[in-house]
Design a protein around this motif. Structure first.
Motif, PDB file in Angstrom:
ATOM      1  N   LYS A  41       0.849  -1.193   0.000  1.00 39.29           N
ATOM      2  CA  LYS A  41       0.000   0.000   0.000  1.00 39.29           C
ATOM      3  C   LYS A  41       0.882   1.240   0.000  1.00 39.29           C
ATOM      4  O   LYS A  41       1.985   1.233   0.545  1.00 39.29           O
ATOM      5  CB  LYS A  41      -0.895   0.024   1.231  1.00 39.29           C
ATOM      6  CG  LYS A  41      -1.862  -1.147   1.288  1.00 39.29           C
ATOM      7  CD  LYS A  41      -3.191  -0.706   1.817  1.00 39.29           C
ATOM      8  CE  LYS A  41      -4.135  -1.891   1.879  1.00 39.29           C
ATOM      9  NZ  LYS A  41      -4.985  -2.017   0.745  1.00 39.29           N
ATOM     10  N   VAL A  42       0.369   2.308  -0.614  1.00 40.36           N
ATOM     11  CA  VAL A  42       1.099   3.569  -0.594  1.00 40.36           C
ATOM     12  C   VAL A  42       1.030   4.104   0.831  1.00 40.36           C
ATOM     13  O   VAL A  42      -0.041   4.431   1.334  1.00 40.36           O
ATOM     14  CB  VAL A  42       0.516   4.591  -1.585  1.00 40.36           C
ATOM     15  CG1 VAL A  42       1.290   5.910  -1.488  1.00 40.36           C
ATOM     16  CG2 VAL A  42       0.531   4.060  -3.006  1.00 40.36           C
ATOM     17  N   HIS A  43       2.176   4.158   1.472  1.00 40.84           N
ATOM     18  CA  HIS A  43       2.273   4.608   2.853  1.00 40.84           C
ATOM     19  C   HIS A  43       2.464   6.124   2.927  1.00 40.84           C
ATOM     20  O   HIS A  43       1.884   6.790   3.785  1.00 40.84           O
ATOM     21  CB  HIS A  43       3.435   3.892   3.541  1.00 40.84           C
ATOM     22  CG  HIS A  43       3.695   4.314   4.937  1.00 40.84           C
ATOM     23  ND1 HIS A  43       2.868   3.986   5.982  1.00 40.84           N
ATOM     24  CD2 HIS A  43       4.696   5.059   5.469  1.00 40.84           C
ATOM     25  CE1 HIS A  43       3.332   4.517   7.090  1.00 40.84           C
ATOM     26  NE2 HIS A  43       4.446   5.184   6.815  1.00 40.84           N
ATOM     27  N   ALA A  44       3.295   6.647   2.030  1.00 36.88           N
ATOM     28  CA  ALA A  44       3.594   8.083   2.046  1.00 36.88           C
ATOM     29  C   ALA A  44       4.011   8.539   0.658  1.00 36.88           C
ATOM     30  O   ALA A  44       4.338   7.719  -0.206  1.00 36.88           O
ATOM     31  CB  ALA A  44       4.708   8.374   3.049  1.00 36.88           C
ATOM     32  N   LEU A  45       3.990   9.845   0.474  1.00 33.92           N
ATOM     33  CA  LEU A  45       4.442  10.468  -0.766  1.00 33.92           C
ATOM     34  C   LEU A  45       5.614  11.382  -0.451  1.00 33.92           C
ATOM     35  O   LEU A  45       5.578  12.132   0.532  1.00 33.92           O
ATOM     36  CB  LEU A  45       3.315  11.301  -1.388  1.00 33.92           C
ATOM     37  CG  LEU A  45       2.004  10.586  -1.680  1.00 33.92           C
ATOM     38  CD1 LEU A  45       0.956  11.590  -2.151  1.00 33.92           C
ATOM     39  CD2 LEU A  45       2.203   9.497  -2.721  1.00 33.92           C
ATOM     40  N   PHE A  46       6.650  11.304  -1.267  1.00 31.26           N
ATOM     41  CA  PHE A  46       7.764  12.248  -1.155  1.00 31.26           C
ATOM     42  C   PHE A  46       7.604  13.284  -2.247  1.00 31.26           C
ATOM     43  O   PHE A  46       7.418  12.938  -3.419  1.00 31.26           O
ATOM     44  CB  PHE A  46       9.116  11.535  -1.295  1.00 31.26           C
ATOM     45  CG  PHE A  46       9.555  10.869  -0.031  1.00 31.26           C
ATOM     46  CD1 PHE A  46      10.304  11.569   0.906  1.00 31.26           C
ATOM     47  CD2 PHE A  46       9.219   9.549   0.237  1.00 31.26           C
ATOM     48  CE1 PHE A  46      10.709  10.959   2.091  1.00 31.26           C
ATOM     49  CE2 PHE A  46       9.618   8.933   1.402  1.00 31.26           C
ATOM     50  CZ  PHE A  46      10.370   9.644   2.334  1.00 31.26           C
ATOM     51  N   VAL A  47       7.653  14.536  -1.852  1.00 32.98           N
ATOM     52  CA  VAL A  47       7.474  15.631  -2.800  1.00 32.98           C
ATOM     53  C   VAL A  47       8.732  16.479  -2.874  1.00 32.98           C
ATOM     54  O   VAL A  47       9.495  16.571  -1.912  1.00 32.98           O
ATOM     55  CB  VAL A  47       6.262  16.523  -2.430  1.00 32.98           C
ATOM     56  CG1 VAL A  47       4.969  15.749  -2.495  1.00 32.98           C
ATOM     57  CG2 VAL A  47       6.435  17.151  -1.065  1.00 32.98           C
ATOM     58  N   ASP A  48       8.915  17.060  -4.012  1.00 34.23           N
ATOM     59  CA  ASP A  48       9.962  18.038  -4.231  1.00 34.23           C
ATOM     60  C   ASP A  48       9.403  19.358  -3.721  1.00 34.23           C
ATOM     61  O   ASP A  48       8.492  19.927  -4.313  1.00 34.23           O
ATOM     62  CB  ASP A  48      10.256  18.093  -5.730  1.00 34.23           C
ATOM     63  CG  ASP A  48      11.319  19.083  -6.105  1.00 34.23           C
ATOM     64  OD1 ASP A  48      11.502  20.083  -5.377  1.00 34.23           O
ATOM     65  OD2 ASP A  48      11.953  18.869  -7.143  1.00 34.23           O
ATOM     66  N   ALA A  49       9.914  19.829  -2.600  1.00 34.36           N
ATOM     67  CA  ALA A  49       9.361  21.029  -1.965  1.00 34.36           C
ATOM     68  C   ALA A  49       9.539  22.265  -2.835  1.00 34.36           C
ATOM     69  O   ALA A  49       8.736  23.194  -2.752  1.00 34.36           O
ATOM     70  CB  ALA A  49      10.023  21.248  -0.610  1.00 34.36           C
ATOM     71  N   ASP A  50      10.571  22.276  -3.684  1.00 34.34           N
ATOM     72  CA  ASP A  50      10.793  23.428  -4.547  1.00 34.34           C
ATOM     73  C   ASP A  50       9.784  23.475  -5.698  1.00 34.34           C
ATOM     74  O   ASP A  50       9.208  24.509  -5.987  1.00 34.34           O
ATOM     75  CB  ASP A  50      12.213  23.411  -5.124  1.00 34.34           C
ATOM     76  CG  ASP A  50      13.274  23.568  -4.048  1.00 34.34           C
ATOM     77  OD1 ASP A  50      13.006  24.251  -3.037  1.00 34.34           O
ATOM     78  OD2 ASP A  50      14.356  22.983  -4.208  1.00 34.34           O
ATOM     79  N   GLU A  51       9.584  22.341  -6.354  1.00 30.66           N
ATOM     80  CA  GLU A  51       8.693  22.304  -7.510  1.00 30.66           C
ATOM     81  C   GLU A  51       7.282  21.829  -7.158  1.00 30.66           C
ATOM     82  O   GLU A  51       6.397  21.823  -8.006  1.00 30.66           O
ATOM     83  CB  GLU A  51       9.293  21.427  -8.601  1.00 30.66           C
ATOM     84  CG  GLU A  51      10.574  22.019  -9.156  1.00 30.66           C
ATOM     85  CD  GLU A  51      11.093  21.273 -10.349  1.00 30.66           C
ATOM     86  OE1 GLU A  51      10.306  20.588 -11.028  1.00 30.66           O
ATOM     87  OE2 GLU A  51      12.299  21.368 -10.614  1.00 30.66           O
TER      88      GLU A  51
END
Length: 140
Positions: A41-51
């Motif tokens: 299952k998708v536990h978390a999302l990592f995002v590019d804080a700049d974009e």
């Protein structure tokens, strides 16, 4: 960002950012491989804080109530389809099981090392390299 040092990746839950449309939030959805076998299952999302773009899925599998679970980071570039119930990855369950592991409790994500290995394993162009094109996640 430089070619060797992708910075600014943060877990979405650790920011004040949100997914633009609630229906596009894939956290909690089942992840399946190209062979149709369940991965986790998708536990978390990592995002590019700049974009402000999702770059990685943290997929959790196994364990009991979160204890003993395994985590795999999967680039969003490997996602081939998203439905209301699941996220499909363009690799088989066996291929994903061999991908580099990730322990969110013991390791800090070290972009220059961990992500080069991860993108290399999947044979994908890293998002911080010149000419990279965002895949348009979540493909709904």
């Amino acid at each position: 960002m430089t070619e060797n040092e992708p910075l600014g990746l943060v877990r979405l839950d650790d920011t004040d950012l949100t997914v633009a449309k609630t229906e596009d939030d894939v956290r909690g959805l089942t992840v399946v491989g190209s062979d149709g076998e369940e991965i986790g299952k998708v536990h978390a999302l990592f995002v590019d804080a700049d974009e402000r773009r999702v770059r990685l899925l943290d997929v959790e599998s196994g364990g009991l109530l979160g204890l003993g679970a395994e985590h795999r980071l999967i680039p969003v570039d490997a996602v081939v389809q998203v439905s209301d119930e699941q996220v499909t990855i363009g690799r088989s369950r066996a291929e994903i099981a061999k991908a580099p592991g990730y322990d969110p409790d013991l390791e800090e994500l070290k972009p220059a090392d961990d992500l080069n290995d991860l993108y290399g394993y999947y044979g994908m162009t890293p998002f911080w390299t010149p000419g990279y094109r965002y895949p348009g996640f979540p493909f709904r």
